[in-house]
Scaffold this active site. Structure first.
Site, short mmCIF file in Angstrom:
data_model
loop_
_atom_site.label_atom_id
_atom_site.label_comp_id
_atom_site.label_asym_id
_atom_site.label_seq_id
_atom_site.Cartn_x
_atom_site.Cartn_y
_atom_site.Cartn_z
N THR B 14 0.95 -1.32 0.03
CA THR B 14 0.04 0.16 0.08
C THR B 14 0.79 1.29 0.08
O THR B 14 0.37 2.01 -0.78
CB THR B 14 -0.83 0.14 1.26
OG1 THR B 14 -0.34 -0.19 2.33
CG2 THR B 14 -2.06 -1.06 1.32
N VAL B 15 1.95 1.44 0.67
CA VAL B 15 2.81 2.52 0.51
C VAL B 15 3.56 2.66 -0.44
O VAL B 15 3.45 3.78 -0.99
CB VAL B 15 3.91 2.61 1.73
CG1 VAL B 15 4.92 3.45 1.95
CG2 VAL B 15 3.23 2.33 3.23
N ARG B 46 7.48 -8.59 -5.15
CA ARG B 46 7.58 -10.24 -5.26
C ARG B 46 6.65 -10.72 -6.19
O ARG B 46 6.93 -11.60 -7.20
CB ARG B 46 6.91 -10.66 -3.81
CG ARG B 46 7.99 -11.46 -3.01
CD ARG B 46 7.56 -12.08 -1.98
NE ARG B 46 6.84 -11.10 -1.16
CZ ARG B 46 6.35 -11.02 0.06
NH1 ARG B 46 6.79 -12.15 0.83
NH2 ARG B 46 5.74 -10.10 0.71
N VAL B 134 9.39 6.92 10.96
CA VAL B 134 8.81 7.25 12.43
C VAL B 134 7.58 8.11 12.08
O VAL B 134 7.65 9.12 11.56
CB VAL B 134 9.93 8.26 13.17
CG1 VAL B 134 9.36 8.50 14.39
CG2 VAL B 134 11.25 7.23 13.20
N GLY B 136 4.72 8.16 10.63
CA GLY B 136 4.23 8.17 9.49
C GLY B 136 4.27 9.64 8.67
O GLY B 136 5.28 9.80 8.30
N GLU B 192 -2.96 -5.37 12.80
CA GLU B 192 -2.58 -6.44 11.74
C GLU B 192 -3.09 -7.57 12.39
O GLU B 192 -3.64 -7.87 13.26
CB GLU B 192 -1.11 -6.67 11.77
CG GLU B 192 -0.48 -5.43 11.63
CD GLU B 192 -0.14 -5.30 10.09
OE1 GLU B 192 -0.39 -6.16 9.23
OE2 GLU B 192 0.35 -4.00 9.49
N ASP B 203 7.21 -1.99 17.87
CA ASP B 203 7.02 -0.94 16.82
C ASP B 203 7.40 0.36 17.50
O ASP B 203 8.30 1.12 16.74
CB ASP B 203 5.61 -0.89 16.18
CG ASP B 203 5.58 0.18 15.07
OD1 ASP B 203 6.09 -0.12 13.87
OD2 ASP B 203 4.77 1.25 15.58
N LYS B 207 10.84 3.24 16.69
CA LYS B 207 10.63 4.68 16.25
C LYS B 207 11.33 5.29 17.55
O LYS B 207 12.08 6.40 17.14
CB LYS B 207 9.27 4.96 16.56
CG LYS B 207 8.74 4.38 15.23
CD LYS B 207 7.14 4.60 15.27
CE LYS B 207 6.31 3.81 14.24
NZ LYS B 207 4.90 3.69 14.46
#
Lengths: 435, 435
Positions: B14-15, B46, B134, B136, B192, B203, B207
């Site tokens: 998505t990014v 991939r 860091v 977003g 997730e 996570d 950061k």
């Protein structure tokens, strides 16, 4: 380590002294981050003899401020004198003309002459930077110039004047009225003896014009900023806003609309009703905060101290570090020749909700007269509050919130009521900030 | 206009797709701000055939990701594959080794290998940037690297994980318990399928380690981050915090103390009690916010969307614009050789107040046992709340807030209570964020 970046500092008020203190205190760290030392070589101010609490003996004293601009031992002229024109502007032009870097905290000068100075800087390939001109220590000029550079922004807004925000949030806390809180702000040093520029919104307008130019890539247009101050805000406005779920803040808002030739820029500074859940509602005291809304970033908030010698010095020296690193970049994010002229938008075309407070005589028929004018002007009323007879002189405050609609309808309603004997004071209109 | 900056993009999740959309949507504006066009020339992922909703035909497809690193037609490799090691790291090393610029959103890789990569980048005079790693879309890496560059920072902290903040603020709103809100976050795409890295604080720890290195000029030390997640926070903790004037947030805090050889770095991610009036208390939903406290700037807050394809793309392209402008600078603000090793602080030496919640059997003498242990360990109790028998299995929740004191005393008290039959579940300790 590389050659030092040599600074000539004009202006030794609290900010100038703050910069000297900062450069002395964090000397080694600054050199590590800048890749080379940053050294003040010359200073100037109106009075030489005055005790400023810092040792000026390491620096050459210059009597003629304008001589700073052409000294061979200076790379960057730092202007902390103030004033939109006069000696500050003369110095800016001379320094850039001589190919020196030029750094300033002078919002009035950048708002009025920033474009001319940016063009001169580009021609001379000299750095021109003014992080400290907007929102004190908050790196929001950099935030918009670089941080949001990938975004088309459509709205930039914020709390840009600490004095007004202090007064409004104290009114909120204490229930006191404007005059009382202004006096208290003056006592505590949050307001000047002559507070006009702050409380009438001019200072916020300077900053808004600068942010709009950077964020939208438009030619800076301070004259087009429509400005209203906070002097008309009363304790009962704050109480009524509270009962409706809002706080009152002085907000500068710049909005870009339309495409191509039809692109229009609306720049306004006004007291606004801010919903409790909006991040600006939580900004109290002399704090500043800027929101930028980008098409990809979404809503970004930058918040911090909006004034004061130390935060302002932090922003000034950040600019110097950028210059020392060779990373100054275009002052308005794009080359000044690429900045586009953008006509001012007609504020009447704004679609939004408004809070309107009438001060009326306490007699039958007044409400009917007001609501009839609203109806005739096409303004739809969402809620109406009539308070008891507790304002001065037996008058009554009637506040209402409109449904979303074009602002010119509200103007038309007020025109219809113009001269009515029922209204004992001019009405106050404040927009409701869109969430 | 100058030559384009040519990008090879690895990773089309998505990014990656967000970056393609952003570069297409804002192409002209980006070119104006960057001083030259930014063009994607090659892409890899991939699966080639997958429909991603964007037209990939303008870009060369590369089957072997590692081949991106050495293409002659590429200036910058953009890695959006993820994973702290494996192909992402191999690509990073190869790209920098080939003298290409390298941009990534990969917080895990930067937290584990950022120093090595920064050293390699410096050696090869290649740009290395990771704004998107860091928080977003918030330009906080730039904020600390450049905006606060004039300051000695002593504390950097913030809400660094949107999933946890969403869960905690929903628990606050609804009164629901952790498990229920995790399921709801998963349904809404805020968590997730395997939420371990988020809810256990890993996570956020990635950061925090990155921010600490930039802000303090220390060698990045992810292993030293002490991490606790939010899985032990219960609805009644939130209710009790509320009654005391706090909200609960997962906060990453990095604190620098001492001077010279005695300098110590404390890095922790923990659920904390945040006073209502603190700006972090107003941060709800998947929003992120970072506070940096500088000796001159004072407290600065950067807030915005902490994740999502569009905000992350905004940060990635801001890095590309910096590189196109020739303004990339040192990834950790100072040259990597100047980053200093800083030993981890002993967390027991922290002086502060704590919230402690015990889950206890509902029988006489339990409170006496707990308070005696507190006394023997030197912990002074500021307030104590014993709730009714409304937790599972007839247990009772006893919460207390300590007076300010060294954290090791609290640890000692819990050691004294270890194995006590009165405690039916391990106690939960949460620090109270200093205002």
């Amino acid at each position: 380590m590389a050659e030092p970046l040599r600074i000539a500092l004009a202006g030794l008020g609290t900010v100038g002294v703050g910069v000297i203190r900062l450069i002395e205190t964090n000397r080694d760290m600054i050199a590590a981050r800048a890749g080379r030392p940053i050294e003040i070589v010359a200073v100037t101010a109106r009075e030489r003899g005055k005790d400023r609490g810092v040792d000026l003996s390491p620096y050459a004293w210059v009597d003629d401020m304008q001589a700073m601009a052409t000294r061979a031992d200076v790379d960057v002229v730092l202007e902390l004198v103030g004033g939109s024109d006069g000696p500050a502007l003369t110095l800016a032009r001379a320094a850039l003309d001589a190919g020196k870097g030029f750094v300033t905290a002078n919002k009035a000068m950048v708002a009025h002459h920033g474009l001319e100075l940016a063009e001169l800087a580009a021609m001379k390939q000299a750095a021109f930077a003014f992080e400290a001109a907007v929102a004190g220590g908050i790196p929001v000029v950099k935030g918009l110039r670089e941080g949001t550079a990938a975004n088309a922004l459509d709205r930039i807004y914020g709390i840009l004047n600490g004095t007004c925000n202090y007064i409004l949030s104290e009114m909120e806390q204490t229930g006191a009225d404007f005059g009382e809180m202004l006096a208290s702000a003056q006592e505590k040093g949050y307001a000047e003896a002559d507070p006009t520029f702050d409380i009438e919104g001019v200072d916020a307008a300077h900053k808004l014009a600068i942010l709009a130019a950077i964020g939208f890539g438009t030619r800076i247009d301070f004259e087009a900023v429509r400005t209203e101050g906070i002097t008309q805000v009363r304790a009962h406005d704050i109480a009524q806003a509270d009962s409706l779920g809002y706080v009152i803040r002085l907000v500068g808002i710049a909005t870009l609309s339309g495409e191509g030739e039809a692109r229009r820029l609306l720049q306004r500074v006004r007291p606004c009703l801010v919903p409790f859940r909006h991040p600006l509602a939580a900004v109290t005291g002399p704090t500043n905060a800027v929101v930028a809304e980008g098409d990809f970033s979404g809503r970004l908030l930058f918040q911090g101290a909006g004034a004061g010698d130390k935060p302002t010095a932090s922003a000034v020296v950040a600019d110097l570090i950028d210059i020392a690193r060779g990373q100054a970049g275009a002052p308005f994010s794009v080359p000044s020749t690429s900045l586009v002229e953008c006509a001012p938008a007609d504020p009447g075309e704004r679609i939004g909700r408004d809070y309107i407070r009438f001060t009326v005589a306490d007699r039958p028929g007044v409400l009917a007269e007001i609501t009839a004018a609203m109806r005739d002007a096409g303004v739809s009323i969402e809620s109406l509050i009539q308070r008891g007879r507790d304002t001065e002189g037996g008058n009554v405050a009637v506040a209402m919130v409109t449904h979303e609609g074009p602002e010119h309808c509200v103007g038309k309603a007020l025109d219809l009521l113009e001269g009515s004997a029922s209204l004992t004071a001019p009405p106050l209109v404040m927009p409701i900030l869109k969430d």
